[in-house]
Structures are given as structure tokens and as C-alpha cells.
Design an enzyme around this catalytic site. Structure first.
Site, PDB file in Angstrom:
ATOM      1  N   PRO A   1     -18.682 -35.570 -33.173  1.00 46.55           N
ATOM      2  CA  PRO A   1     -19.703 -35.779 -34.205  1.00 46.55           C
ATOM      3  C   PRO A   1     -19.379 -35.151 -35.562  1.00 46.55           C
ATOM      4  O   PRO A   1     -20.062 -34.242 -36.026  1.00 46.55           O
ATOM      5  CB  PRO A   1     -20.952 -35.171 -33.581  1.00 46.55           C
ATOM      6  N   CYS A   2     -18.359 -35.671 -36.223  1.00 42.87           N
ATOM      7  CA  CYS A   2     -17.960 -35.140 -37.529  1.00 42.87           C
ATOM      8  C   CYS A   2     -19.056 -35.314 -38.574  1.00 42.87           C
ATOM      9  O   CYS A   2     -19.104 -34.569 -39.550  1.00 42.87           O
ATOM     10  CB  CYS A   2     -16.658 -35.779 -37.991  1.00 42.87           C
ATOM     11  N   HIS A   3     -19.962 -36.256 -38.344  1.00 46.05           N
ATOM     12  CA  HIS A   3     -21.069 -36.449 -39.293  1.00 46.05           C
ATOM     13  C   HIS A   3     -22.010 -35.248 -39.301  1.00 46.05           C
ATOM     14  O   HIS A   3     -22.776 -35.072 -40.244  1.00 46.05           O
ATOM     15  CB  HIS A   3     -21.836 -37.739 -38.965  1.00 46.05           C
TER      16      HIS A   3
END
Length: 187
Positions: free
Chosen positions: A141-143
């Protein structure tokens, strides 16, 4: 992608068409939604040339179902899916493992993630580079990783930072300046 055989699947979600690629070891690539299956396939195959379309095996089918839940705004957890990140830099794999622990509806910063890895603030830039090169955005989940001061920072997916903001909004996370304080009623 070397000698590893890859398969892929393009599928529809509430947000558009996504793509997922896998090897015998796990998921290798994920393409965030675009408006057409052709665009998604083109973007995915640019990163996994030579991959062949294939029905999803059970573990990948579970990931697809979780992605669909996510884009419907339902809480989703991707932390248990097997990934094949062998072609990634060893330090980036450490960063990705730490990022996978960020739960639904929560965020952290590049600097905080660097500190959790036992590195100094100068490593925040490396964390940012790892997030930009994340081969399985959403699943890692880089967001949920923001710039200093809670600013959105960059996002290399189609739509850039606005896509990142929409994904965070799906999770109930508001990023931006605080709302103005309500004027007192004389108390």
C-alpha cells in the site's frame, strides 16, 4: 523478467480495469485501474513482457476478489498474499515488507518508515524511490505513505496524486489542510 514464466489476468472493478501478473512463487505485478482493458493490458505487459493471459489460480483469484472489495470501498487486507519480489533490490524488499504492515485507513510518512527500518532521515528519499517503483501498488500500500507534514507526495500510477487521494478517501483518510475551526458561540 528473466526465465520466470508469468501469467496475467485483466479484470474489472468498480474503479475500472485492473491487471495482475504472477509467477509460480507469487504475485509479481499489479496494475491500478484504467478506463479500458486494453490500456490496462498494455501497461501491465510493458512491465511483464512475454507474460501469457491465464485464468487465476486460487490464491490470485482471492487477491482479485480483495481488490474488487477495496474499490467498492470495503475494508481490504492484502498483507497475506504471497509476492514474488525476487527481481527487486534487497533494501526495497525491506521497505515493501514494512509498508505492507500499514493497515487500512492509516498512513505513515517516508521518514517514519525509514526510521522503522532503523535508518536515518536521509533514507526517506530511498523509501520514496521504492514506493515509486512498487511493482504491486495497492497490494503493497504505497498510497498510504505520505511526504513530510502529511503532504500527499508523488504517486507514479495513472492519475498521479489525485489517484492516491481517491484511494485514501476510499479508506476514510482525509489528506489536506485541516478544516477551519468553527467560530465559538460565546462559550
Amino acid at each position: 523478467m528473466g526465465q520466470t514464466a508469468h501469467h496475467y489476468l485483466i479484470f474489472e472493478t468498480a474503479a475500472g480495469f485492473c491487471g495482475i501478473a504472477w509467477s509460480a512463487r507469487g504475485i509479481t505485478r499489479f496494475q491500478l485501474p484504467t478506463r479500458s482493458p486494453e490500456a490496462t493490458e498494455r501497461l501491465l505487459l510493458r512491465r511483464v513482457p512475454g507474460a501469457e493471459p491465464h485464468p487465476a489460480p486460487p490464491a490470485v483469484a482471492e487477491a482479485v476478489a480483495e481488490v474488487r472489495r477495496y474499490f467498492e470501498g470495503q475494508e481490504a487486507d492484502f498483507s497475506g498474499f504471497e509476492l514474488d519480489l525476487e527481481e527487486q533490490d534487497a533494501f526495497f524488499r525491506e521497505i515493501y515488507a514494512a509498508a505492507r504492515k500499514i493497515p487500512w485507513g492509516h498512513t505513515t510518512t517516508y521518514g517514519t518508515l525509514a526510521k522503522e527500518l532503523g535508518a536515518g532521515p536521509e533514507t526517506a528519499r530511498d523509501v520514496g524511490q521504492a514506493m515509486a517503483k512498487n511493482p504491486v501498488a495497492l497490494i503493497i500500500p504505497c498510497h498510504r505513505v505520505l511526504a513530510a507534514g502529511g503532504k500527499v507526495g508523488g504517486f507514479s500510477a495513472p492519475g498521479g496524486a489525485s489517484t492516491k487521494l481517491r484511494m485514501l478517501e476510499l479508506e476514510g483518510v482525509h489528506v489536506g489542510p485541516p478544516a477551519p475551526a468553527q467560530q465559538s458561540l460565546g462559550f
